[in-house]
Motif scaffolding. Structure first.
Motif, PDB file in Angstrom:
ATOM      1  N   GLU A  31       0.926  -1.399  -0.048  1.00 13.25           N
ATOM      2  CA  GLU A  31      -0.224  -0.074   0.118  1.00 13.25           C
ATOM      3  C   GLU A  31       1.026   1.289   0.048  1.00 13.25           C
ATOM      4  N   LEU A  32       1.688   1.244   0.778  1.00 12.87           N
ATOM      5  CA  LEU A  32       2.810   2.458   0.951  1.00 12.87           C
ATOM      6  C   LEU A  32       3.271   2.743  -0.563  1.00 12.87           C
ATOM      7  N   THR A  33       3.587   1.619  -1.232  1.00 10.10           N
ATOM      8  CA  THR A  33       4.131   1.860  -2.666  1.00 10.10           C
ATOM      9  C   THR A  33       3.312   2.015  -3.679  1.00 10.10           C
ATOM     10  N   MET A  90      11.199   5.457   4.478  1.00  5.78           N
ATOM     11  CA  MET A  90       9.944   5.531   4.325  1.00  5.78           C
ATOM     12  C   MET A  90       9.399   6.484   3.083  1.00  5.78           C
ATOM     13  N   ALA A  91      10.418   7.501   3.015  1.00  5.46           N
ATOM     14  CA  ALA A  91      10.214   8.169   1.743  1.00  5.46           C
ATOM     15  C   ALA A  91      10.806   7.604   0.574  1.00  5.46           C
ATOM     16  N   ARG A  92      11.556   6.543   0.764  1.00  9.04           N
ATOM     17  CA  ARG A  92      11.741   5.969  -0.681  1.00  9.04           C
ATOM     18  C   ARG A  92      10.396   5.014  -1.063  1.00  9.04           C
ATOM     19  N   LEU A  93       9.884   4.598  -0.300  1.00  6.54           N
ATOM     20  CA  LEU A  93       8.589   3.981  -0.257  1.00  6.54           C
ATOM     21  C   LEU A  93       7.565   4.882  -0.876  1.00  6.54           C
ATOM     22  N   GLU A  94       7.298   5.867  -0.464  1.00  5.83           N
ATOM     23  CA  GLU A  94       6.413   7.209  -1.057  1.00  5.83           C
ATOM     24  C   GLU A  94       6.936   7.423  -2.382  1.00  5.83           C
ATOM     25  N   ARG A  97       5.400   5.238  -4.400  1.00  6.80           N
ATOM     26  CA  ARG A  97       4.160   5.252  -5.077  1.00  6.80           C
ATOM     27  C   ARG A  97       3.868   6.451  -5.979  1.00  6.80           C
ATOM     28  N   GLU A  98       4.413   7.528  -5.596  1.00  2.60           N
ATOM     29  CA  GLU A  98       4.398   8.832  -6.473  1.00  2.60           C
ATOM     30  C   GLU A  98       4.758   8.350  -7.963  1.00  2.60           C
ATOM     31  N   MET A  99       5.733   7.826  -8.171  1.00  8.82           N
ATOM     32  CA  MET A  99       6.191   7.479  -9.456  1.00  8.82           C
ATOM     33  C   MET A  99       5.199   6.553 -10.143  1.00  8.82           C
ATOM     34  N   ARG A 100       4.756   5.535  -9.406  1.00 10.23           N
ATOM     35  CA  ARG A 100       3.551   4.539 -10.007  1.00 10.23           C
ATOM     36  C   ARG A 100       2.353   5.468 -10.333  1.00 10.23           C
ATOM     37  N   HIS A 105      -1.978   5.163 -16.051  1.00  8.01           N
ATOM     38  CA  HIS A 105      -2.536   5.764 -17.150  1.00  8.01           C
ATOM     39  C   HIS A 105      -4.045   5.691 -17.031  1.00  8.01           C
ATOM     40  N   GLY A 106      -4.433   5.760 -15.846  1.00 10.96           N
ATOM     41  CA  GLY A 106      -5.979   5.475 -15.216  1.00 10.96           C
ATOM     42  C   GLY A 106      -6.909   6.599 -16.001  1.00 10.96           C
ATOM     43  N   PRO A 107      -6.586   7.855 -16.125  1.00  7.30           N
ATOM     44  CA  PRO A 107      -7.538   8.588 -16.795  1.00  7.30           C
ATOM     45  C   PRO A 107      -7.733   8.416 -18.156  1.00  7.30           C
ATOM     46  N   VAL A 108      -6.758   7.708 -18.838  1.00  2.00           N
ATOM     47  CA  VAL A 108      -6.775   7.408 -20.206  1.00  2.00           C
ATOM     48  C   VAL A 108      -7.727   6.149 -20.396  1.00  2.00           C
TER      49      VAL A 108
END
Length: 150
Positions: A31-33, A90-94, A97-100, A105-108
């Motif tokens: 979930e964190l990632t 923890m910042a690396r995990l976050e 997540r942000e990179m993912r 491409h959810g909106p598309v």
């Protein structure tokens, strides 16, 4: 993703937030990632055993067959000693997540789904005039040209 010491700190941090069992820890990291990474049970459970051997965690009440782990005072002290490293992990995990999320491409996919539904509904009502399929094709061709120019 992590070396052994890093995973130990991440697991200890998560257990420090409240008692957890192994599967819960795997899900928490996933979930964190944002689903980008989930450690395997073959890595998590031996690490939990090591943390217990180091007396940084202990077994709490169990949930059926699952062992519930809780942080010990020594584990809290260990976390405090390594607070800077824990925060970086923890910042690396976050960051994962942000990179993912940026790559998502959810909106598309949503827009394509909407288009399919509208086309299916409109064409299912009957063609109307002989020009309707040509009009729809012209709109779709124009959209394709605009997307190609992006």
């Amino acid at each position: 993703m992590f070396d052994g010491g890093e995973l130990r700190l991440v697991l200890l941090k998560l257990i420090g937030e409240g008692p957890r069992h192994g599967y819960d820890l795997i899900r928490a990291i996933e979930e964190l990632t944002g689903g980008a990474y989930a450690p395997s049970p073959g890595v998590v459970y031996p690490t939990l055993t090591l943390l217990a051997d180091m007396e940084l965690i202990g077994e709490g009440e169990s949930e059926g067959a699952r062992k519930l782990y809780a942080i010990t005072p020594a584990g809290e002290a260990h976390l405090a000693e390594h607070a800077e490293e824990v925060n970086a992990l923890m910042a690396r995990l976050e960051g994962l997540r942000e990179m993912r999320e940026r790559a998502d491409h959810g909106p598309v996919r949503r827009a394509i789904g909407n288009l399919k539904a509208v086309l299916h509904a409109r064409m299912g009502r009957g063609a109307g005039s002989d020009e309707l399929p040509h009009d729809i094709a012209a709109i779709l061709d124009e959209a394709a040209r605009k997307i190609e120019r992006l």
